[in-house]
Design a protein around this motif. Sequence first.
Motif, short mmCIF file in Angstrom:
data_model
loop_
_atom_site.label_atom_id
_atom_site.label_comp_id
_atom_site.label_asym_id
_atom_site.label_seq_id
_atom_site.Cartn_x
_atom_site.Cartn_y
_atom_site.Cartn_z
N ARG A 181 -4.68 -7.19 -15.46
CA ARG A 181 -5.21 -6.15 -14.56
C ARG A 181 -4.32 -5.95 -13.35
O ARG A 181 -4.66 -5.20 -12.43
CB ARG A 181 -6.62 -6.54 -14.10
N GLN B 24 -11.99 -4.43 -3.30
CA GLN B 24 -11.56 -4.77 -1.94
C GLN B 24 -10.10 -4.35 -1.73
O GLN B 24 -9.76 -3.83 -0.67
CB GLN B 24 -11.73 -6.27 -1.72
N CYS B 25 -9.26 -4.58 -2.73
CA CYS B 25 -7.85 -4.22 -2.61
C CYS B 25 -7.68 -2.72 -2.44
O CYS B 25 -6.81 -2.25 -1.71
CB CYS B 25 -7.07 -4.65 -3.86
N ARG C 30 -0.36 -5.18 -1.99
CA ARG C 30 -0.98 -3.90 -2.37
C ARG C 30 -1.19 -3.00 -1.16
O ARG C 30 -0.95 -1.82 -1.19
CB ARG C 30 -2.34 -4.15 -3.01
N ARG C 31 -1.69 -3.63 -0.09
CA ARG C 31 -2.04 -2.84 1.09
C ARG C 31 -0.78 -2.28 1.74
O ARG C 31 -0.79 -1.17 2.26
CB ARG C 31 -2.84 -3.69 2.08
N ARG D 11 -3.09 -9.06 -2.36
CA ARG D 11 -3.82 -8.05 -1.58
C ARG D 11 -2.92 -7.49 -0.47
O ARG D 11 -2.86 -6.28 -0.26
CB ARG D 11 -5.08 -8.70 -0.98
N LEU E 67 -3.75 -8.08 -11.04
CA LEU E 67 -4.37 -8.66 -9.84
C LEU E 67 -3.81 -10.06 -9.53
O LEU E 67 -4.31 -10.75 -8.65
CB LEU E 67 -5.89 -8.72 -10.00
N PHE F 142 -12.89 -8.03 -6.22
CA PHE F 142 -11.58 -8.16 -5.56
C PHE F 142 -10.76 -6.87 -5.73
O PHE F 142 -10.10 -6.42 -4.79
CB PHE F 142 -10.82 -9.35 -6.16
N GLU F 143 -10.85 -6.27 -6.91
CA GLU F 143 -10.13 -5.03 -7.16
C GLU F 143 -10.62 -3.94 -6.20
O GLU F 143 -9.82 -3.20 -5.62
CB GLU F 143 -10.33 -4.60 -8.61
N ALA G 261 -9.79 -0.70 -1.13
CA ALA G 261 -10.45 -0.17 0.08
C ALA G 261 -9.47 -0.04 1.24
O ALA G 261 -8.52 -0.80 1.34
CB ALA G 261 -11.61 -1.07 0.47
#
Lengths: 289, 269
Positions: free
Chosen positions: A258, B266-267, A285-286, A282, A260, B263-264, B269
């Motif tokens: 996925r 949240q990422c 990604r951000r 995370r 992730l 979690f997906e 967002a």
Amino acid sequence: MPIVKLQQVTYHYPFTEKPALQDINLEVEEGEFVAVIGPNGAGKSTLCYTLAGFIPHFYKGELKGIVEVDGVLVQDSDLSDWVLKVGLVFQNPFNQISGAKYTVFEEVAFGLENSGVPRSEIIRRVEEVLQMTGIADLADRSPYSLSGGQQQRVALASILVMQPKVLVLDEPTSQMDPIGTREVFGVIRQMAEQGMTVVMAEHKVEWIAQFADRVIALWEGKIYLEGKPHEVLTDERLVEKGFGVSRYTTTARLALPRGLWQKERPLPVTLEEAVAGFSALRNARRKQG
Amino acid sequence: MNIQIENLSFRYPNGVLALRRVSLEIAPGEQVAVIGQNGAGKTTLVKHLNGLLLPTEGRVRIGDWDTRHYSVAKLARRVGYVFQNPDEQLFTKTVAEEIAFGPRNLGYPGERIQELVEDALQLTQLQAMRNTNPYDLSPTWRKMVAIASILAMDTPILVFDEPTTGQDAASVTRLAMIIAELKRRGKTVITITHDIDFCAENFARVIVMGGGQVLLDGPARTVLGKAEILAQTYVDPPQITRLGLRLGLAEVVCTPQEFLDAFEKQCAA
């Protein structure tokens, strides 16, 4: 110099055709903490009994190969001498508790009494061990009035107090609450730091990853994988064979397709590794977003 | 069949007060996990359900039966109890005989006994071992024999005291399947466990005990997220729940799948 040496050890229980252990080669250094994992029936308990001298001195059957601790062959030693060097904490504390003593304090003192240690020293050592294993408040209770997890602590204390060179533990935390489990792993680690050699059969991989120096994965009586905890515990071959794996490892494996979990990142075994890995993804990604 | 526990206190003969004014109601068909530190009173509590222990104060009712007025033998028709240590309950020469002992003792007709034994063998995957002596089996399988011997009594309520102790991954999966099947059949299942991940994945309701009292009682998702109260009784939230809490996910998650979905989100967002 390894303190424990097993060479080509094969063992059959009486009247069985299939060996419970087959061609085991294992050396353990003084002060090393080795964890043994494997599905039920893989040979974990048999390996513990072999190190502790119960095989061949108590369980008959056929033992081949070399089992040596501290330079002495198990066949050349009496069980009563051997147990002073190698202490075994049983999986089931009911099997350990003597039944001859009324209180936890006396139970833990039993082994020292039998080896003729002076009274004042017995009292000092028992008090110290009860403290260390977190059962000082249970000293006056009957061992049989305790819960399974508390009895496991008593079983551990009654072996630690003997100060064996090699400590062998067969799933010593199976009936313990989670935080108790962590404490006991901490105590055992501390013993290893002080030079005690530890071999522990255990299913709880998250704690193994944090506390052990090396992991042996047993499968059908043979050593299937061996190495640094992290390498062994994230090896894909464990899943195929029905070994327990950390839920963090499982989650990261599911996360990979996925997108992730970062492909180049090693799979996590502990909470901290999982938090670090998912946080990194995370953040990446951000930044992109 | 309803379970009603009202103001239950229990003192062991040695003076230890193991339960302090516990009140609980468990509805028919509920799947309940009881967790908490060693010595919290979990086993003492469930031993009241089949009359092995009787209240020092308060009352326990199984359906319309007050446990003080019914023998353990009578209560065995309503509550099946699987001990923590299987060796405390196994005594016959073969697995099949062991499993037949309970229903025979309850006076079921021969045909029904046979059906129940077959069903229990199948649920526990013991068919191939039916003629084996239980003591020739590994502890893992002995535990399954202990479980099968209680399943065969076909009671509306089943109590498991630490069924996951010392069990490997395959065996824990087998247990989860048994519990799911019991749920499908409308049985009430009460399980003591230290395997908090097993608890998160298989039980809708969780009761947390500490110092002889109920500290928390509610849906798994609500209870297992309360790290501070759990810590009081030496319990950590499940691994996946801890991971979710550490990453600051909006909801409490219990399984890897739930975690990844949250979690997906949240990422993104």
